[in-house]
Design an enzyme around this catalytic site. Sequence first.
Site, PDB file in Angstrom:
ATOM      1  N   CYS A 183     -19.162 -79.558  -0.320  1.00 63.03           N
ATOM      2  CA  CYS A 183     -18.606 -79.691  -1.666  1.00 63.03           C
ATOM      3  C   CYS A 183     -18.614 -78.335  -2.361  1.00 63.03           C
ATOM      4  CB  CYS A 183     -19.421 -80.701  -2.462  1.00 63.03           C
ATOM      5  SG  CYS A 183     -18.929 -80.813  -4.198  1.00 63.03           S
ATOM      6  N   ASP A 190     -20.266 -82.643   3.549  1.00 67.03           N
ATOM      7  CA  ASP A 190     -19.340 -83.767   3.714  1.00 67.03           C
ATOM      8  C   ASP A 190     -19.092 -83.928   5.209  1.00 67.03           C
ATOM      9  OD1 ASP A 190     -18.929 -84.195   0.908  1.00 67.03           O
ATOM     10  OD2 ASP A 190     -17.568 -82.485   0.882  1.00 67.03           O
TER      11      ASP A 190
END
Length: 276
Positions: A183, A190
Amino acid sequence: MNPEHSPLGKATVYAAQYDASLLFPIPRAGAREQLGITSALPFFGTDIWNAYELSWLNTRGKPQVAIATFYVPAESPNIVESKSFKLYLGSFAQSKFDSVDAVRDVLKRDVSAACGASVSVQLVSAHDFAKLEMDELDGLSLDRLDLDTDVYEPDPSLLSAADGENEAPVEETLVSDLLRSNCPVTGQPDWGSVQIHYVGPQIDHAGLLRYIISFRNHTGFHEQCVERIFLDIMHACKPVKLAVYARYTRRGGLDINPFRTNYNQPMPDNARTARQ
């Protein structure tokens, strides 16, 4: 609006009542300009968002639950920052609605307004949860390859393909579960799976896997990573047809699944993977 001004990474205040103003749009243009996209898009597609933590009250005060799926067109000028989406959906919890259709209409109106384009919305009520499927992405697994690598920032020079003039074109569907990005606001990882379908010169499998792994320390939103993968493969390998589909694991009750292609085909299957 810039991601730095979004609710992501900040102390959270949960709304007591439905509040559409919680949605925080982020323009796609900035990230696309960094990829060299300044005019017509070289792809089309959809971002599929699944929301697993949606609840509201019926007119008698009884809680209702549903799983919502949002189909956001790739040509929309904005995406919605994910934490703001979570807070927006959470604001439904103590608000009364006449019906499931009323909730769907409100979701469609608000998210379409935030994205700047028409967003399709589907709701699956609790009595239909058993009908939802789980499956893995179809294709030949790149992860079967036993290889060395030490590149953890995106490097398109890892990509290569056969000589298109001397070799017959091939059609392949390749998959990997080794996609990871981070992120850009919080730095949280992620995790995702990616499917690449193409027609054109044979892509070197080992190089493609190393390229996917190279996103491991990269910071970027899900949609931006998939668009970068699409463009890098187009530039380096020159396929005639290309489709890239990623399914990321959920965070905050949401999973995001971007799809980009340069040719007409059906919407990809929205069956969640085991990791989702």
